[in-house]
Design a protein around this motif. Structure first.
Motif, PDB file in Angstrom:
ATOM      1  N   ALA A  66      12.272  14.715  -9.685  1.00 36.83           N
ATOM      2  CA  ALA A  66      12.512  14.586  -8.232  1.00 36.83           C
ATOM      3  C   ALA A  66      11.684  15.081  -7.614  1.00 36.83           C
ATOM      4  CB  ALA A  66      14.077  14.346  -8.110  1.00 36.83           C
ATOM      5  N   SER A  67      11.448  16.327  -7.522  1.00 38.92           N
ATOM      6  CA  SER A  67      10.516  17.133  -6.774  1.00 38.92           C
ATOM      7  C   SER A  67       9.390  16.589  -6.775  1.00 38.92           C
ATOM      8  CB  SER A  67      10.691  18.746  -7.067  1.00 38.92           C
ATOM      9  OG  SER A  67      10.108  18.854  -8.171  1.00 38.92           O
ATOM     10  N   GLU A  68       8.457  16.226  -7.884  1.00 36.22           N
ATOM     11  CA  GLU A  68       7.145  15.902  -7.823  1.00 36.22           C
ATOM     12  C   GLU A  68       7.239  14.419  -7.195  1.00 36.22           C
ATOM     13  OE1 GLU A  68       4.421  16.654  -8.506  1.00 36.22           O
ATOM     14  OE2 GLU A  68       4.319  18.593  -9.711  1.00 36.22           O
ATOM     15  N   ALA A  69       8.265  13.475  -7.709  1.00 34.48           N
ATOM     16  CA  ALA A  69       8.255  12.202  -7.057  1.00 34.48           C
ATOM     17  C   ALA A  69       8.215  12.161  -5.515  1.00 34.48           C
ATOM     18  CB  ALA A  69       9.214  11.395  -7.593  1.00 34.48           C
ATOM     19  N   LEU A  70       9.129  12.985  -4.961  1.00 42.27           N
ATOM     20  CA  LEU A  70       9.216  13.115  -3.721  1.00 42.27           C
ATOM     21  C   LEU A  70       8.065  13.660  -2.933  1.00 42.27           C
ATOM     22  CD1 LEU A  70      13.001  14.332  -3.296  1.00 42.27           C
ATOM     23  CD2 LEU A  70      11.956  12.054  -2.487  1.00 42.27           C
ATOM     24  N   ALA A  71       7.396  14.617  -3.587  1.00 40.72           N
ATOM     25  CA  ALA A  71       5.988  14.995  -3.013  1.00 40.72           C
ATOM     26  C   ALA A  71       4.807  13.798  -3.025  1.00 40.72           C
ATOM     27  CB  ALA A  71       5.525  16.140  -3.921  1.00 40.72           C
ATOM     28  N   GLY A 126       0.760  -1.408  -0.036  1.00 42.72           N
ATOM     29  CA  GLY A 126      -0.018   0.189   0.058  1.00 42.72           C
ATOM     30  C   GLY A 126       0.736   1.348   0.127  1.00 42.72           C
ATOM     31  N   GLU A 127       1.989   1.285  -0.192  1.00 38.87           N
ATOM     32  CA  GLU A 127       3.001   2.429  -0.082  1.00 38.87           C
ATOM     33  C   GLU A 127       3.355   2.827  -1.554  1.00 38.87           C
ATOM     34  OE1 GLU A 127       6.530   2.537   2.136  1.00 38.87           O
ATOM     35  OE2 GLU A 127       7.161   0.606   1.469  1.00 38.87           O
ATOM     36  N   ILE A 128       3.515   4.376  -1.730  1.00 41.69           N
ATOM     37  CA  ILE A 128       4.109   4.573  -2.726  1.00 41.69           C
ATOM     38  C   ILE A 128       5.710   4.955  -2.417  1.00 41.69           C
ATOM     39  CG2 ILE A 128       4.421   6.488  -4.630  1.00 41.69           C
ATOM     40  CD1 ILE A 128       1.645   7.278  -4.090  1.00 41.69           C
ATOM     41  N   VAL A 129       6.693   4.142  -3.309  1.00 39.96           N
ATOM     42  CA  VAL A 129       7.996   4.507  -3.177  1.00 39.96           C
ATOM     43  C   VAL A 129       8.514   5.058  -4.442  1.00 39.96           C
ATOM     44  CG1 VAL A 129      10.211   2.978  -2.497  1.00 39.96           C
ATOM     45  CG2 VAL A 129       8.170   2.461  -1.470  1.00 39.96           C
ATOM     46  N   CYS A 130       9.579   6.067  -4.161  1.00 35.36           N
ATOM     47  CA  CYS A 130       9.882   6.717  -5.574  1.00 35.36           C
ATOM     48  C   CYS A 130      11.453   6.268  -5.539  1.00 35.36           C
ATOM     49  CB  CYS A 130       9.627   8.119  -5.688  1.00 35.36           C
ATOM     50  SG  CYS A 130      10.446   9.118  -4.546  1.00 35.36           S
ATOM     51  N   VAL A 131      11.986   5.781  -6.888  1.00 38.74           N
ATOM     52  CA  VAL A 131      13.314   5.829  -7.184  1.00 38.74           C
ATOM     53  C   VAL A 131      13.658   6.977  -7.788  1.00 38.74           C
ATOM     54  CG1 VAL A 131      14.742   3.900  -7.812  1.00 38.74           C
ATOM     55  CG2 VAL A 131      12.837   3.398  -6.911  1.00 38.74           C
ATOM     56  N   ILE A 132      14.612   7.693  -7.395  1.00 41.31           N
ATOM     57  CA  ILE A 132      15.666   8.853  -8.259  1.00 41.31           C
ATOM     58  C   ILE A 132      16.855   8.419  -8.159  1.00 41.31           C
ATOM     59  CG2 ILE A 132      13.377  10.330  -7.666  1.00 41.31           C
ATOM     60  CD1 ILE A 132      15.072  11.549  -5.721  1.00 41.31           C
ATOM     61  N   ALA A 167      11.499   6.922  -0.192  1.00 34.85           N
ATOM     62  CA  ALA A 167      12.335   7.163  -1.341  1.00 34.85           C
ATOM     63  C   ALA A 167      13.564   6.373  -1.475  1.00 34.85           C
ATOM     64  CB  ALA A 167      12.416   8.581  -1.814  1.00 34.85           C
ATOM     65  N   TYR A 168      13.999   6.060  -2.429  1.00 37.08           N
ATOM     66  CA  TYR A 168      15.413   5.646  -2.690  1.00 37.08           C
ATOM     67  C   TYR A 168      16.156   6.324  -3.678  1.00 37.08           C
ATOM     68  CZ  TYR A 168      14.253   1.296  -0.475  1.00 37.08           C
ATOM     69  OH  TYR A 168      13.974   0.106   0.238  1.00 37.08           O
ATOM     70  N   ARG A 205      21.014   6.617  -0.984  1.00 34.66           N
ATOM     71  CA  ARG A 205      20.273   7.133   0.247  1.00 34.66           C
ATOM     72  C   ARG A 205      19.023   6.703   0.344  1.00 34.66           C
ATOM     73  NH1 ARG A 205      21.796  12.533   2.140  1.00 34.66           N
ATOM     74  NH2 ARG A 205      20.160  12.096   3.452  1.00 34.66           N
ATOM     75  N   THR A 206      18.325   6.496   1.369  1.00 34.26           N
ATOM     76  CA  THR A 206      17.029   6.043   1.398  1.00 34.26           C
ATOM     77  C   THR A 206      16.440   6.650   2.769  1.00 34.26           C
ATOM     78  OG1 THR A 206      15.473   4.052   1.523  1.00 34.26           O
ATOM     79  CG2 THR A 206      17.658   3.855   2.619  1.00 34.26           C
ATOM     80  N   GLY A 207      15.041   6.670   2.757  1.00 27.80           N
ATOM     81  CA  GLY A 207      14.207   7.333   4.008  1.00 27.80           C
ATOM     82  C   GLY A 207      13.123   7.951   3.618  1.00 27.80           C
ATOM     83  N   GLN A 208      12.411   8.497   4.435  1.00 25.92           N
ATOM     84  CA  GLN A 208      11.313   9.140   4.364  1.00 25.92           C
ATOM     85  C   GLN A 208      11.258  10.229   3.138  1.00 25.92           C
ATOM     86  OE1 GLN A 208       8.201   8.142   5.781  1.00 25.92           O
ATOM     87  NE2 GLN A 208       9.493   6.601   6.357  1.00 25.92           N
ATOM     88  N   ALA A 209      10.195  10.326   2.274  1.00 28.93           N
ATOM     89  CA  ALA A 209      10.451  11.191   1.065  1.00 28.93           C
ATOM     90  C   ALA A 209      10.178  12.469   1.603  1.00 28.93           C
ATOM     91  CB  ALA A 209       9.205  10.891   0.194  1.00 28.93           C
TER      92      ALA A 209
END
Lengths: 235, 293
Positions: free
Chosen positions: A195-200, A30-36, A205-206, A215-219
């Motif tokens: 990246a800014s849209e994806a983190l929003a 159920g989560e959204i994870v972004c990869v940039i 995020a990775y 790096r990885t952590g909370q977006a």
């Protein structure tokens, strides 16, 4: 064990080619994870390895405790993992509704019902259901590609740079749709240049650099990090 | 009076050409659907047209079946031979690229043609057809058998269009023609589609071979003589496009007949070459482009 687990994966386009160099990556239900990350970091390669288009030479990929390594892409689709490639992600000479039908090919009994739900969710497609996919705009085409993936009621959606080449307004609409899809408990892996849209949009995020997690952590935390702002967010 | 005669001759050739083109469309669709999915021009369409013509001959003359069931036999036998020959002979070539596979298909067609020659000999054979008087209207003549052939060709073409437009297998086939990787991700089994297309494509070649033979006679070179026109029809319409094959077949069929107004029948096959040359120069993707449907 988790939902999607990628552990120590080494993969590339040929046997000698290592684009992913021992990558670890997880997604919870159920989560959204972004990869940039920069070009060539292995973002798309990661999605292709999960979707079964590339077989890792080392490492493990499991989805709900089931190994995906060596499984055919169509069987991975059947398991509930839907992959949307960055380009060539629709059938251009076929109509919108035929595209959706092929999207739901592995579950023919549910096609009619799902088609109704998907067209109700994306009115832009409902209005053009008889149009050939090649006549759609870039944004509409990306929405069709995502809608095709939703025809199989996936638990995990893999989106490869859905906003690439879109005008800002179209990209904005697309990210809105991504959020809406996620509200139905569909986990999403979002590979993005934007990246800014994806983190929003994402919860976690990775940041991939040279085939490894840098790096990885909370977006939200990553979006606020001065180093990341400087490198990926332009200031 | 003289103008009247030329006009009648022109209309007669136009009529003959339209009928020939409609029949030519059947094997041309076979060639083009194989190209759309497997991405190589399968010249073995020639020998499969011959095999279909002979299978229909055996059904019609040796077993005494009427034309319609014999046509079904032509389709099935050519389709099954097509399925087997692709699986056993052409499939291993495909990894080496489309030119190698196309050349392999030429070798295959020569081999199969000689198998037919070995079994049936070289003489001309005719189908067992009831003798019927030609119909005449407004100075034009048309044979009842020609009209039946035309009706069969139209029905087969309509069935193919319906198959591609309305059935799950037909849509899957178009999806593979459009984007094989994506079709694979979505669950379409490319191997099954390749086999289906080999069977249907070569079946259409065989059916077309028999339709061509019904009008004249058959021998082991029946398919070989037709392949240039078949190939020209597919290229003119746009290789890989089914509606294109129909349009291309009509252009080539009518063009070949009208050429008789100014050329000796010996030069008729030049029309096919000329059509290919013109299309490749002016519009390399063919009249309707390379859309599968």
């Amino acid at each position: 064990m988790g939902f999607l687990n990628v552990a120590g994966v080494v993969a590339g386009y040929t046997a000698a080619d290592e684009i992913l160099k021992g990558l670890d990556f997880t997604v919870a239900a159920g989560e959204i994870v972004c990869v940039i990350g920069p070009n060539g970091a292995g973002k798309s390669t990661l999605l292709k390895a999960i979707a079964g288009l590339l077989t890792p030479s080392r490492g493990a990929i499991t989805f709900k405790d089931r190994s995906l390594v060596g499984v055919l892409p169509r069987d991975i689709t059947r398991l509930g993992v839907a992959y949307v490639p960055q380009e060539h992600n629709v059938f251009p000479s076929m109509s919108v509704s035929e595209n959706l039908e092929i999207g739901g090919y592995v579950a023919p009994a549910r096609t009619a019902e799902r088609m109704g739900q998907v067209l109700a969710r994306f009115p832009v497609l409902a209005n053009k259901r008889r149009h050939a996919a090649r006549t759609l705009s870039g944004g509409e085409r990306q929405i069709l590609a995502m809608a095709m993936a939703l025809m199989v009621e996936p638990e995990l959606l893999l989106l490869d740079e859905p906003s690439a080449g879109l005008a800002p307004a179209a990209a904005e609409r697309l990210f809105e749709e991504v959020r809406a899809v996620n509200r139905d408990k569909v986990a999403i892996v979002l590979v993005e240049q934007n990246a800014s849209e994806a983190l929003a949009v994402a919860q976690r995020a990775y940041i991939l650099v040279d085939g490894r997690t840098s790096r990885t952590g909370q977006a939200r935390a990553l979006a606020a990090d001065p180093d990341i702002r400087r490198i990926f967010l332009g200031g | 009076m003289r103008e009247q005669r030329v006009l009648t001759q022109f209309l007669q050739l136009l009529l003959n050409g339209a009928m020939a083109g409609t029949i030519l469309a059947v094997p041309a669709i076979g060639l083009t659907v194989i190209f759309a999915v497997l991405r190589f021009p399968n010249f073995a369409v020639a020998s499969h047209a011959t095999i279909g013509a002979f299978a229909g001959y055996v059904a019609n003359v040796s077993l005494g079946l009427p034309v319609l069931p014999a046509i079904v036999v032509a389709f099935l036998v050519a389709g099954l031979v097509g399925l087997a020959s692709d699986e056993l002979i052409l499939k291993p070539f495909r990894a080496a690229g489309f030119i190698t596979t196309a050349i392999g298909s030429i070798a295959l067609t020569i081999a199969l043609e000689n198998v037919v020659r070995f079994m049936f000999g070289n003489e001309l054979r005719g189908y067992d057809l009831p003798l019927m008087r030609d119909w005449r209207f407004a100075g034009l003549r048309v044979g009842p058998q020609q009209v039946e052939n035309l009706a069969i060709a139209l029905a087969v073409t309509a069935a193919i269009f319906a198959f591609l437009a309305f059935t799950r297998a037909g849509k899957a086939m178009r999806a593979v023609a459009d984007n094989p990787t994506l079709a694979g991700i979505k669950g379409v089994n490319g191997e099954t589609i390749a086999r289906t297309v080999s069977f249907v494509g070569m079946g259409l070649a065989g059916l077309g071979g028999m339709l061509l033979g019904l009008d004249t006679s058959i021998d082991p070179l029946t398919g070989f003589r037709a392949i240039l026109s078949i190939f020209a029809a597919a290229v003119v319409g746009g290789l890989g496009s089914v509606p294109g094959a129909v349009v291309g077949a009509l252009v080539v069929g009518i063009g070949e007949e009208l050429s008789l107004l100014i050329l000796s029948p010996n030069y008729r096959s030049a029309v096919g070459f000329l059509a290919i040359l013109l299309v490749l120069t002016v519009r390399p993707r063919g009249i309707l482009g390379q859309r599968a449907y």
